[in-house]
Enzyme design. Structure first.
Site, PDB file in Angstrom:
ATOM      1  N   ASP A 202      -8.764  20.849 -18.092  1.00  0.00           N
ATOM      2  CA  ASP A 202      -9.095  19.607 -18.798  1.00  0.00           C
ATOM      3  C   ASP A 202      -7.858  19.073 -19.514  1.00  0.00           C
ATOM      4  O   ASP A 202      -7.939  18.593 -20.640  1.00  0.00           O
ATOM      5  CB  ASP A 202     -10.243  19.855 -19.786  1.00  0.00           C
ATOM      6  CG  ASP A 202     -10.791  18.563 -20.383  1.00  0.00           C
ATOM      7  OD1 ASP A 202     -10.645  17.505 -19.744  1.00  0.00           O
ATOM      8  OD2 ASP A 202     -11.362  18.606 -21.493  1.00  0.00           O
TER       9      ASP A 202
ATOM     10  N   SER B  82     -15.931  19.599 -26.186  1.00  0.00           N
ATOM     11  CA  SER B  82     -15.598  19.569 -24.760  1.00  0.00           C
ATOM     12  C   SER B  82     -16.374  20.625 -23.981  1.00  0.00           C
ATOM     13  O   SER B  82     -16.527  20.517 -22.764  1.00  0.00           O
ATOM     14  CB  SER B  82     -14.093  19.773 -24.559  1.00  0.00           C
ATOM     15  OG  SER B  82     -13.708  21.101 -24.898  1.00  0.00           O
TER      16      SER B  82
ATOM     17  N   ASP C   7       2.977  27.082 -19.917  1.00  0.00           N
ATOM     18  CA  ASP C   7       2.714  25.748 -19.396  1.00  0.00           C
ATOM     19  C   ASP C   7       1.663  25.838 -18.287  1.00  0.00           C
ATOM     20  O   ASP C   7       1.838  26.565 -17.301  1.00  0.00           O
ATOM     21  CB  ASP C   7       4.016  25.162 -18.848  1.00  0.00           C
ATOM     22  CG  ASP C   7       3.855  23.735 -18.335  1.00  0.00           C
ATOM     23  OD1 ASP C   7       2.719  23.257 -18.191  1.00  0.00           O
ATOM     24  OD2 ASP C   7       4.892  23.086 -18.077  1.00  0.00           O
TER      25      ASP C   7
ATOM     26  N   ASP D  17      -2.271  28.152 -22.651  1.00  0.00           N
ATOM     27  CA  ASP D  17      -1.920  27.000 -23.478  1.00  0.00           C
ATOM     28  C   ASP D  17      -0.903  27.441 -24.520  1.00  0.00           C
ATOM     29  O   ASP D  17      -1.032  28.537 -25.086  1.00  0.00           O
ATOM     30  CB  ASP D  17      -3.161  26.424 -24.175  1.00  0.00           C
ATOM     31  CG  ASP D  17      -2.967  24.977 -24.611  1.00  0.00           C
ATOM     32  OD1 ASP D  17      -1.983  24.691 -25.327  1.00  0.00           O
ATOM     33  OD2 ASP D  17      -3.788  24.129 -24.222  1.00  0.00           O
TER      34      ASP D  17
ATOM     35  N   ALA E 270      -6.505  25.288 -25.155  1.00  0.00           N
ATOM     36  CA  ALA E 270      -6.706  25.143 -26.597  1.00  0.00           C
ATOM     37  C   ALA E 270      -7.474  23.852 -26.933  1.00  0.00           C
ATOM     38  O   ALA E 270      -7.260  22.825 -26.300  1.00  0.00           O
ATOM     39  CB  ALA E 270      -5.349  25.155 -27.298  1.00  0.00           C
ATOM     40  N   PRO E 271      -8.370  23.951 -27.931  1.00  0.00           N
ATOM     41  CA  PRO E 271      -8.712  25.113 -28.770  1.00  0.00           C
ATOM     42  C   PRO E 271      -9.721  26.076 -28.144  1.00  0.00           C
ATOM     43  O   PRO E 271     -10.046  27.089 -28.749  1.00  0.00           O
ATOM     44  CB  PRO E 271      -9.297  24.457 -30.019  1.00  0.00           C
ATOM     45  CG  PRO E 271      -9.958  23.218 -29.494  1.00  0.00           C
ATOM     46  CD  PRO E 271      -9.070  22.723 -28.385  1.00  0.00           C
ATOM     47  N   GLY E 272     -10.276  25.731 -26.961  1.00  0.00           N
ATOM     48  CA  GLY E 272     -11.078  26.739 -26.279  1.00  0.00           C
ATOM     49  C   GLY E 272     -12.495  26.357 -25.911  1.00  0.00           C
ATOM     50  O   GLY E 272     -13.309  27.249 -25.627  1.00  0.00           O
ATOM     51  N   GLY E 273     -12.822  25.077 -25.899  1.00  0.00           N
ATOM     52  CA  GLY E 273     -14.187  24.671 -25.562  1.00  0.00           C
ATOM     53  C   GLY E 273     -14.621  25.098 -24.171  1.00  0.00           C
ATOM     54  O   GLY E 273     -15.716  25.633 -23.985  1.00  0.00           O
TER      55      GLY E 273
ATOM     56  N   LYS F  95      -8.318  11.909 -15.816  1.00  0.00           N
ATOM     57  CA  LYS F  95      -8.286  10.768 -16.729  1.00  0.00           C
ATOM     58  C   LYS F  95      -7.920   9.521 -15.919  1.00  0.00           C
ATOM     59  O   LYS F  95      -6.880   9.490 -15.257  1.00  0.00           O
ATOM     60  CB  LYS F  95      -7.267  10.990 -17.845  1.00  0.00           C
ATOM     61  CG  LYS F  95      -7.247  12.404 -18.433  1.00  0.00           C
ATOM     62  CD  LYS F  95      -8.562  12.808 -19.079  1.00  0.00           C
ATOM     63  CE  LYS F  95      -8.481  14.240 -19.623  1.00  0.00           C
ATOM     64  NZ  LYS F  95      -9.746  14.704 -20.194  1.00  0.00           N
TER      65      LYS F  95
END
Length: 368
Positions: A287, A199, A271, A251, A232-235, A316
């Site tokens: 994202d 990502s 949150d 996150d 998460a995971p941190g891209g 999305k």
């Protein structure tokens, strides 16, 4: 033999051509039709599902000089490339494609300064990518021989040739800086192992696509602060930290060790929809997988309340009503920012997007 094409913009265009992801032809056709009407063109759209390109054919020829400056590839949300086209060459002979293409180029009465061969982004068309690489130099030499090409000459347009199949070529033109940054509108970005997820390439592409060089230099520099919601995971977090920003990653899930090892990241387990920073930050990025209107409302609130100066976010989209969903989000953001002042809102369906688009939002005062 026709005279050598002049060093001026004497080209006449027959319409517009847009490249896109396969399956998004309907959205591009609707956008292209609206765009053409908005600049005073009359004509009709042609496309085929799954072809990954759409054409608009004008009823009357149009001066390229009048059309070119309006054809910035960023204009259409779902198009990766947007070009005026001036000729289509059919029934190309397998043993000599250069001659008919060069002849059509010379007959157009225009000299060019750069050559780019492209294909639509389909499995069938991409099989010709090797041919395009091999064919570029011989074709350029033939164009130079007949006086239709002068490499690097200032003030001359680029020649883009699209090969949807082995026997057809669409001849297109663009002013320098108006076409996509990459061939076919597909960025060549390198995935680094420590980036946590692919990502990160989406955010990297968004930064180059949605921001001007001035905006990048002003807002992506060491010492500025950013927030990544749903990190998460941190891209996306890694992409910002890699550029020298200090990032608060919000996150409830775990962050990749390689991201935390940058020592530029604070992980807050919370949150993303309810957490807010104590002080304003330069960037908020998001994202999260959620309804597009909910994301639109979230980013608009952050901008309207001054919690961030600018934001990049992902929406999305529903498969059957993509354009409608985009316009619904645009209207929601516009309404929320009605009292905040002029703003910049840009959307693009990136190469690294799938059933989604990426947006950029900032108040006009913060846009540079």
């Amino acid at each position: 033999m026709p005279a050598t094409p002049p060093n001026r913009l004497g080209l006449t265009a027959s319409g517009l051509l847009a490249l896109c992801r396969a399956g998004f032809e309907k959205e591009v056709a609707a956008e292209l039709d609206d765009f053409a009407a908005g600049i005073g063109l009359t004509g009709f759209v042609r496309t085929r599902p799954g072809s990954a390109f759409v054409t608009f054919e004008t009823h009357e020829p149009v001066a390229f000089a009048d059309l070119a400056e309006r054809c910035d590839w960023r204009t259409l949300i779902f198009a990766r490339q947007l070009l005026p086209w001036f000729a289509r060459v059919d029934d190309l002979p397998e043993r000599d494609r250069a001659t008919p293409i060069a002849t059509a180029t010379r007959n157009a009465g225009q000299r060019f300064a750069q050559l780019m061969l492209e294909t639509p982004d389909t499995d069938e068309a991409k099989q010709q990518s090797g041919f395009c690489r091999r064919f570029t130099v011989p074709l350029q030499h033939e164009l130079e021989r007949i006086g239709a090409f002068r490499e690097g000459a200032k003030g001359l347009p680029e020649l883009h040739i699209l090969f949807p199949d082995t026997s057809t070529a669409w001849l297109c033109a663009a002013l320098p800086g108006q076409a996509a940054l990459w061939p076919m509108g597909i960025p060549r970005l390198r995935m680094l192992r420590e980036a946590a997820s692919r990502s990160t390439l989406k955010l990297a592409e968004a930064i180059f696509t949605l921001l001007s060089e001035t905006e990048r230099n002003a807002s992506l520099r060491a010492g500025l602060r950013a927030v990544d919601l749903g990190a998460a995971p941190g891209g996306w977090t890694w992409q910002l930290a890699h550029r020298g920003l200090r990032v608060t990653a919000v996150d409830n899930g775990p962050m990749a060790p390689s991201v935390m090892a940058t020592e530029m990241v604070e992980h807050v387990r919370a949150d993303g929809f309810t957490w807010r920073p104590q002080r304003p930050v330069e960037w908020m990025v998001c994202d999260m997988v959620e309804q597009p209107t909910r994301i639109a409302a979230l980013v608009a609130d952050w901008i309207a309340t001054g919690r961030c100066r600018r934001t990049i976010f992902n929406l999305k989209l529903p498969m059957k009503k993509r354009l409608e969903a985009v316009e619904q989000c645009r209207a929601l953001i516009t309404k929320r920012l009605a009292q905040a002042g002029p703003f910049e809102l840009r959307f693009k369906h990136l190469y690294h997007d799938r059933e989604e688009i990426t947006g950029y939002l900032a108040l006009r005062a913060a846009a540079v």
